[in-house]
Design a protein around this motif. Structure first.
Motif, PDB file in Angstrom:
ATOM      1  N   PHE A 129      37.657  35.013  59.121  1.00 37.48           N
ATOM      2  CA  PHE A 129      38.650  34.488  60.035  1.00 37.48           C
ATOM      3  C   PHE A 129      39.507  33.413  59.365  1.00 37.48           C
ATOM      4  N   LEU A 130      39.574  33.477  58.064  1.00 40.72           N
ATOM      5  CA  LEU A 130      40.334  32.487  57.316  1.00 40.72           C
ATOM      6  C   LEU A 130      41.417  33.169  56.513  1.00 40.72           C
ATOM      7  N   SER A 131      42.461  32.469  56.217  1.00 39.26           N
ATOM      8  CA  SER A 131      43.510  33.016  55.379  1.00 39.26           C
ATOM      9  C   SER A 131      43.083  32.953  53.925  1.00 39.26           C
ATOM     10  N   SER A 132      43.851  33.602  53.072  1.00 40.53           N
ATOM     11  CA  SER A 132      43.495  33.653  51.652  1.00 40.53           C
ATOM     12  C   SER A 132      43.493  32.271  51.015  1.00 40.53           C
ATOM     13  N   ALA A 133      44.141  31.316  51.641  1.00 33.70           N
ATOM     14  CA  ALA A 133      44.200  29.961  51.069  1.00 33.70           C
ATOM     15  C   ALA A 133      42.975  29.129  51.416  1.00 33.70           C
ATOM     16  N   HIS A 134      42.081  29.678  52.223  1.00 35.97           N
ATOM     17  CA  HIS A 134      40.943  28.897  52.694  1.00 35.97           C
ATOM     18  C   HIS A 134      39.610  29.539  52.363  1.00 35.97           C
ATOM     19  N   VAL A 135      39.521  30.198  51.236  1.00 31.86           N
ATOM     20  CA  VAL A 135      38.256  30.793  50.834  1.00 31.86           C
ATOM     21  C   VAL A 135      37.272  29.692  50.455  1.00 31.86           C
ATOM     22  N   ILE A 136      36.125  29.718  51.090  1.00 27.64           N
ATOM     23  CA  ILE A 136      35.126  28.675  50.850  1.00 27.64           C
ATOM     24  C   ILE A 136      34.325  28.986  49.588  1.00 27.64           C
ATOM     25  N   ASN A 137      34.163  27.995  48.768  1.00 26.44           N
ATOM     26  CA  ASN A 137      33.361  28.145  47.557  1.00 26.44           C
ATOM     27  C   ASN A 137      33.808  29.342  46.719  1.00 26.44           C
ATOM     28  N   LYS A 138      35.093  29.423  46.509  1.00 25.18           N
ATOM     29  CA  LYS A 138      35.637  30.570  45.788  1.00 25.18           C
ATOM     30  C   LYS A 138      35.067  30.682  44.383  1.00 25.18           C
ATOM     31  N   ARG A 139      34.744  29.544  43.771  1.00 24.35           N
ATOM     32  CA  ARG A 139      34.216  29.580  42.406  1.00 24.35           C
ATOM     33  C   ARG A 139      32.844  30.238  42.344  1.00 24.35           C
ATOM     34  N   GLU A 140      32.134  30.242  43.470  1.00 26.16           N
ATOM     35  CA  GLU A 140      30.813  30.855  43.480  1.00 26.16           C
ATOM     36  C   GLU A 140      30.874  32.364  43.672  1.00 26.16           C
ATOM     37  N   VAL A 141      32.026  32.873  44.060  1.00 30.28           N
ATOM     38  CA  VAL A 141      32.166  34.299  44.337  1.00 30.28           C
ATOM     39  C   VAL A 141      32.502  35.037  43.053  1.00 30.28           C
ATOM     40  N   PHE A 142      31.930  36.215  42.912  1.00 31.35           N
ATOM     41  CA  PHE A 142      32.137  36.996  41.687  1.00 31.35           C
ATOM     42  C   PHE A 142      33.524  37.637  41.692  1.00 31.35           C
ATOM     43  N   GLU A 143      34.243  37.454  40.597  1.00 27.74           N
ATOM     44  CA  GLU A 143      35.556  38.073  40.444  1.00 27.74           C
ATOM     45  C   GLU A 143      35.456  39.237  39.474  1.00 27.74           C
ATOM     46  N   LEU A 144      35.960  40.361  39.898  1.00 30.81           N
ATOM     47  CA  LEU A 144      35.864  41.576  39.085  1.00 30.81           C
ATOM     48  C   LEU A 144      36.660  41.425  37.789  1.00 30.81           C
ATOM     49  N   PRO A 145      36.104  41.907  36.683  1.00 28.10           N
ATOM     50  CA  PRO A 145      36.802  41.787  35.390  1.00 28.10           C
ATOM     51  C   PRO A 145      37.999  42.728  35.309  1.00 28.10           C
ATOM     52  N   ASP A 146      39.007  42.328  34.549  1.00 32.03           N
ATOM     53  CA  ASP A 146      40.236  43.119  34.431  1.00 32.03           C
ATOM     54  C   ASP A 146      39.990  44.510  33.856  1.00 32.03           C
ATOM     55  N   PHE A 147      39.043  44.627  32.917  1.00 32.25           N
ATOM     56  CA  PHE A 147      38.869  45.924  32.246  1.00 32.25           C
ATOM     57  C   PHE A 147      38.398  47.013  33.212  1.00 32.25           C
ATOM     58  N   LEU A 148      37.818  46.621  34.361  1.00 33.28           N
ATOM     59  CA  LEU A 148      37.386  47.616  35.338  1.00 33.28           C
ATOM     60  C   LEU A 148      38.562  48.457  35.810  1.00 33.28           C
ATOM     61  N   PHE A 149      39.739  47.829  35.915  1.00 30.77           N
ATOM     62  CA  PHE A 149      40.906  48.509  36.468  1.00 30.77           C
ATOM     63  C   PHE A 149      41.610  49.400  35.449  1.00 30.77           C
ATOM     64  N   ASP A 150      41.076  49.452  34.225  1.00 29.08           N
ATOM     65  CA  ASP A 150      41.595  50.378  33.218  1.00 29.08           C
ATOM     66  C   ASP A 150      40.795  51.671  33.171  1.00 29.08           C
ATOM     67  N   THR A 151      39.759  51.765  34.008  1.00 29.27           N
ATOM     68  CA  THR A 151      38.873  52.930  33.977  1.00 29.27           C
ATOM     69  C   THR A 151      39.579  54.143  34.576  1.00 29.27           C
ATOM     70  N   LYS A 152      39.669  55.214  33.822  1.00 25.13           N
ATOM     71  CA  LYS A 152      40.387  56.413  34.261  1.00 25.13           C
ATOM     72  C   LYS A 152      39.479  57.442  34.910  1.00 25.13           C
ATOM     73  N   THR A 153      38.170  57.273  34.799  1.00 25.86           N
ATOM     74  CA  THR A 153      37.252  58.317  35.269  1.00 25.86           C
ATOM     75  C   THR A 153      36.765  58.098  36.697  1.00 25.86           C
ATOM     76  N   LEU A 154      37.054  56.962  37.283  1.00 24.66           N
ATOM     77  CA  LEU A 154      36.509  56.633  38.594  1.00 24.66           C
ATOM     78  C   LEU A 154      37.072  57.536  39.690  1.00 24.66           C
ATOM     79  N   ILE A 155      36.157  58.101  40.483  1.00 22.06           N
ATOM     80  CA  ILE A 155      36.519  58.926  41.632  1.00 22.06           C
ATOM     81  C   ILE A 155      36.215  58.189  42.938  1.00 22.06           C
ATOM     82  N   THR A 156      35.121  57.428  42.946  1.00 21.24           N
ATOM     83  CA  THR A 156      34.710  56.669  44.129  1.00 21.24           C
ATOM     84  C   THR A 156      34.468  55.218  43.749  1.00 21.24           C
ATOM     85  N   VAL A 157      35.104  54.300  44.474  1.00 22.95           N
ATOM     86  CA  VAL A 157      34.932  52.868  44.239  1.00 22.95           C
ATOM     87  C   VAL A 157      34.578  52.202  45.567  1.00 22.95           C
ATOM     88  N   LYS A 158      33.390  51.568  45.609  1.00 20.27           N
ATOM     89  CA  LYS A 158      32.951  50.819  46.788  1.00 20.27           C
ATOM     90  C   LYS A 158      32.632  49.404  46.338  1.00 20.27           C
TER      91      LYS A 158
END
Length: 496
Positions: A129-158
């Motif tokens: 219920f918060l906007s993107s500017a109010h993420v709590i403890n954002k540093r503790e949340v895992f951020e996906l690495p950039d190289f994941l988005f270069d993967t060409k073989t992915l059919i399903t992403v959850k």
């Protein structure tokens, strides 16, 4: 006796055991290694070339985060498979070392041409219920690495409970067909970029993505199934999809909406939240007018207020299955059902399921000022075959609604009355010619059955002489409720 006690599984060929191992969680494969030397070798061989890797609940049991990380890393070190089909991970990175290991596991999967990933970093972001500017403890949340988005073989992403940050030169998952984002921090522009660059996308799920302020799904031309669930900061919803066949929308207030070019749409679930007596339902009723051609419709809404929808009229010409539901606390009043049929004609309806109000008659006076008096709509349900009434307790209003359909459905075959499980009603079948009343631990069941019998004998002119009435509790027939919702969307919304 020794032959009878023989271990038949251990006599199976190695190839068959490897096939069995491929169908069970990784944790069980490791456990099997302690059975014997042969099983230990087969388990080791399987882990060495396993292409389906499952590190979720079962694997995590009885392990600390450090043990989990160390054991997973050991398994990946011995894996020599050239191709990874599925990689599932449930892990909560608690420090930078954990995050570094998680990145190395993702790199392992992407380097082996993984086709399906299911990552849940289970660290609650608290952005519902918060906007993107109010993420709590954002540093503790895992951020996906950039190289994941270069993967060409992915059919399903959850992806669940993480931060999605697309790189500037993101060119899209070329083979992606299914994308599920649950409690993921994703911006409006990132979602738009994902949809524009994933040309083969067929399934899209957005659940509790609180950082979205507008949801525009306009470029996914191959999309077949769409779920937008509780993204309550999104005040704008625009959907266009000529191939969408199944749609779920559960939302709060919308400032603007647009639904168009959905000519192949067959099944719809519309839900509102937070306003039990009207409010946002008016907007969603207007959306329904653009979806009048659907065959299956489920509505989860607040009580209908006639003054809000007095000018609303829609003809669901193709509708065969209808389900009307409210929150478990409120249920639906008869006036809501009558109001719906007053404003919505359903000439082809074959099946209807209704969740009745749980408010007792003794407490009903509390809601009287909220309940408008609406006369039952005098219409004929020509093709109606099945009626399901949930939370049926045999009150006068419950009996009234059952009579309403009995008298207006000439081809009715079955009426299923589902009592709350706490009433302990046993299964029984009641017909006009033969009345079978089972006993129960509580006399309330006898009261219900007496009401049914009285209803049948007092209305000998009911439209369908062959109509059968069945009484059971919700543990017996729970799968019959919200069948559309269960078939297509319940796993999207509730799993995890």
């Amino acid at each position: 006796m020794e032959e009878e006690a023989k271990d038949l599984i251990s006599d199976l060929p190695d190839a068959v055991l490897h096939l069995i191992f491929s169908l069970i969680p990784t944790k069980f494969v490791i456990t099997a290694s302690s059975i014997s030397k042969r099983w230990r070798q087969i388990s080791a061989d399987h882990l060495e070339y396993a292409s389906n890797l499952d590190f979720v609940q079962e694997f995590a049991k009885h392990q600390s985060p450090n043990q989990f990380a160390d054991n997973l890393s050991r398994i990946l070190c011995i894996n020599k498979s050239e191709k990874i089909d599925k990689f599932k991970l449930l892990f909560s990175p608690r420090n930078e070392e954990h995050k570094s290991k998680a990145i190395s596991w993702i790199r392992f999967a992407t380097s082996r041409g993984v086709e399906e990933i299911d990552f849940d970093f289970c660290r609650h972001i608290y952005i519902h219920f918060l906007s993107s500017a109010h993420v709590i403890n954002k540093r503790e949340v895992f951020e996906l690495p950039d190289f994941l988005f270069d993967t060409k073989t992915l059919i399903t992403v959850k992806l669940s409970r993480c931060i999605l940050g697309l790189p500037e030169e993101y060119a899209g998952f070329g083979s992606l067909q299914t994308l599920c984002l649950k409690e993921v921090h994703v911006t409006d522009s990132m979602l738009e970029s994902l949809l524009c660059n994933c040309k083969l996308l067929e399934v899209l799920v957005l659940k509790e993505c609180g950082s979205l302020t507008s949801i525009r799904i306009l470029s996914a031309t191959r999309l077949k199934r769409l779920t937008v669930y509780e993204c309550y900061n999104a005040s704008v919803l625009e959907i266009s999809g000529p191939n969408i066949r199944s749609l779920l929308i559960s939302a709060g207030h919308l400032d603007a909406y647009r639904v168009e070019d959905m000519v192949n749409l067959e099944e719809v679930f519309i839900g509102t939240r937070g306003d039990e007596f009207g409010g946002v339902i008016y907007l969603f009723m207007k959306i329904l007018s653009d979806l009048a051609h659907v065959r299956s419709l489920s509505l989860y809404f607040g009580h209908l207020v006639p003054s809000l929808i007095k000018d609303f009229q829609v003809n669901f010409r193709n509708l065969q299955e209808l389900q009307l539901v409210n929150s478990p606390l409120f249920g639906l009043f008869n006036s809501d059902v009558y109001c719906f049929f007053k404003h919505c004609s359903c000439p082809s309806l074959q099946k209807i399921s209704i969740q009745l109000s749980t408010v007792s008659e003794e407490e009903d006076f509390i809601w009287e000022f909220r309940k408008p008096y609406i006369k039952p709509v005098d219409c004929i349900f020509t093709y109606l075959r099945t009626v399901t009434l949930c939370n049926f307790r045999g009150t006068s209003s419950d009996i009234e609604l059952a009579e309403y359909f009995l008298l207006r459905a000439p081809t009715l075959e079955s009426m299923l009355l589902i009592t709350p499980q706490s009433m302990n009603a046993k299964k029984s079948t009641v017909s006009k010619d033969k009345v079978s009343c089972s006993t129960s631990k509580k006399n309330v069941t006898k009261v219900i059955q007496k009401g049914i019998c009285d209803m049948l004998y007092n209305h000998t002119y009911k439209a369908s002489a062959a109509a059968e009435i069945r009484l059971c509790d919700d543990s017996d027939e729970r799968d019959s409720l919200l069948s559309f919702f269960n078939r297509h969307h319940v796993s999207d919304v509730y799993l995890k």
